[in-house]
Write an enzyme that holds these catalytic residues in place. Structure first.
Site, PDB file in Angstrom:
ATOM      1  N   TYR A 103      58.091   1.064 -52.457  1.00 52.47           N
ATOM      2  CA  TYR A 103      58.533   2.222 -53.236  1.00 52.47           C
ATOM      3  C   TYR A 103      59.332   3.166 -52.352  1.00 52.47           C
ATOM      4  CZ  TYR A 103      55.405   1.289 -57.189  1.00 52.47           C
ATOM      5  OH  TYR A 103      54.794   0.739 -58.275  1.00 52.47           O
ATOM      6  N   TYR A 142      53.083  -6.004 -54.013  1.00 51.03           N
ATOM      7  CA  TYR A 142      52.829  -5.237 -52.779  1.00 51.03           C
ATOM      8  C   TYR A 142      51.327  -5.111 -52.528  1.00 51.03           C
ATOM      9  CZ  TYR A 142      52.350  -1.253 -56.062  1.00 51.03           C
ATOM     10  OH  TYR A 142      51.991  -0.424 -57.090  1.00 51.03           O
ATOM     11  N   ARG A 152      49.079  -6.052 -55.654  1.00 55.21           N
ATOM     12  CA  ARG A 152      49.400  -5.772 -57.051  1.00 55.21           C
ATOM     13  C   ARG A 152      50.380  -6.815 -57.565  1.00 55.21           C
ATOM     14  NH1 ARG A 152      49.303  -1.736 -60.019  1.00 55.21           N
ATOM     15  NH2 ARG A 152      48.569  -3.394 -61.362  1.00 55.21           N
ATOM     16  N   HIS A 155      55.115  -5.352 -61.145  1.00 57.02           N
ATOM     17  CA  HIS A 155      54.962  -4.535 -62.349  1.00 57.02           C
ATOM     18  C   HIS A 155      55.975  -3.402 -62.356  1.00 57.02           C
ATOM     19  CE1 HIS A 155      52.577  -2.557 -59.241  1.00 57.02           C
ATOM     20  NE2 HIS A 155      52.903  -1.437 -59.846  1.00 57.02           N
ATOM     21  N   HIS A 157      56.188   0.549 -63.924  1.00 58.62           N
ATOM     22  CA  HIS A 157      55.470   1.640 -64.574  1.00 58.62           C
ATOM     23  C   HIS A 157      56.349   2.229 -65.682  1.00 58.62           C
ATOM     24  CE1 HIS A 157      52.329   1.960 -61.396  1.00 58.62           C
ATOM     25  NE2 HIS A 157      53.300   1.493 -60.631  1.00 58.62           N
TER      26      HIS A 157
HETATM   27 FE   LIG Z   1      53.003   0.418 -58.818  1.00 57.85          FE
END
Ligand SMILES: [Fe+2]
Length: 234
Positions: A103, A142, A152, A155, A157
């Site tokens: 991110y 990640y 995870r 995905h 959000h």
């Molecule tokens: Fe996330």
């Protein structure tokens, strides 16, 4: 779209507390909830500001000087109410990791490269058919330290606004047949299998553009028996 107006089927929404989701423990209430007058303190998601939606806000591959690295994809779907009617003129926002699973955020120290051509944030408004469409990059998985070797699934959000700020809904979109589903407490916190599948997008050849990008369909149902599972019911 208040919580009280939605009929919630047992197991179809994530509980406030789900012990296997360890890092959620500090964010979960241990005492009964107290209803407060609405304010903005319970936002669980980025706030993008109030300026007009720009030309490239829905195309995350055109927000910088160059093209981001990774697999370009199209994500599109409809926002629907419990009777399948389109929800028009609704603000749909998304945020995501880049293709490497990183991110653009100060606390993300996953040792994967940032991409100077990818911010990972977008927004758009649904049309008269309740439809939205984004062009973006397929996010990478990640690690998240919830437990040993916790990863995870890929995905995106999503946040949706209703008629006021107090009706913001937040969810996550996954990709079909991800091998990490079985190991992800966040995904598994939705105990009902059919409800879990409502968080998984579908590959759609009709959305796919030849020589350009694969298309994934993700319809979002705001309430009712077929509601998409949401993280926050404000
Ligand atoms: Fe996330």
């Amino acid at each position: 779209m208040s919580a009280g107006s939605r009929r919630i089927v047992e197991g179809s929404q994530p509980p406030l507390t789900y012990p296997p989701y360890k890092s959620g423990a500090l964010r979960s209430p241990t005492r009964p909830l107290i209803k407060l007058a609405g304010d903005f303190s319970d936002f669980a998601a980025p706030v993008y500001g109030y300026h007009a939606i720009g030309e490239t806000d829905a195309d995350l591959t055109r927000q910088h000087a160059g093209e981001p690295l990774g697999e370009r994809i199209i994500v599109s779907g409809r926002v629907l109410d419990e009777d399948g009617r389109p929800v028009r003129n609704t603000l749909v926002e998304l945020w995501q990791a880049n293709a490497a699973g990183r991110y653009t955020h100060v606390v993300d120290n996953h040792p994967a490269p940032l991409d100077p051509n990818f911010t990972g944030a977008g927004r758009t408004i649904t049309d008269d058919d309740g439809r939205y469409r984004f062009v973006t990059i397929k996010p990478g998985a990640y690690p998240w330290r919830n437990h040993t070797n916790a990863w995870r699934p890929a995905h995106i959000h999503f946040s949706l606004f209703g008629e006021s700020f107090l009706s913001r809904l937040v969810t996550q979109m996954y990709f079909p047949a991800d091998p990490l589903f079985a190991f992800d407490p966040m995904f598994q916190s939705v105990r009902d299998e059919s409800a879990r599948q409502r968080m998984v997008s579908q590959f759609d050849l009709s959305l796919t553009e030849p020589e350009w990008a694969l298309g994934y369909r993700f319809d979002i149902v705001l309430r009712g028996r077929n509601s998409t599972p949401f993280e926050a019911r404000t």
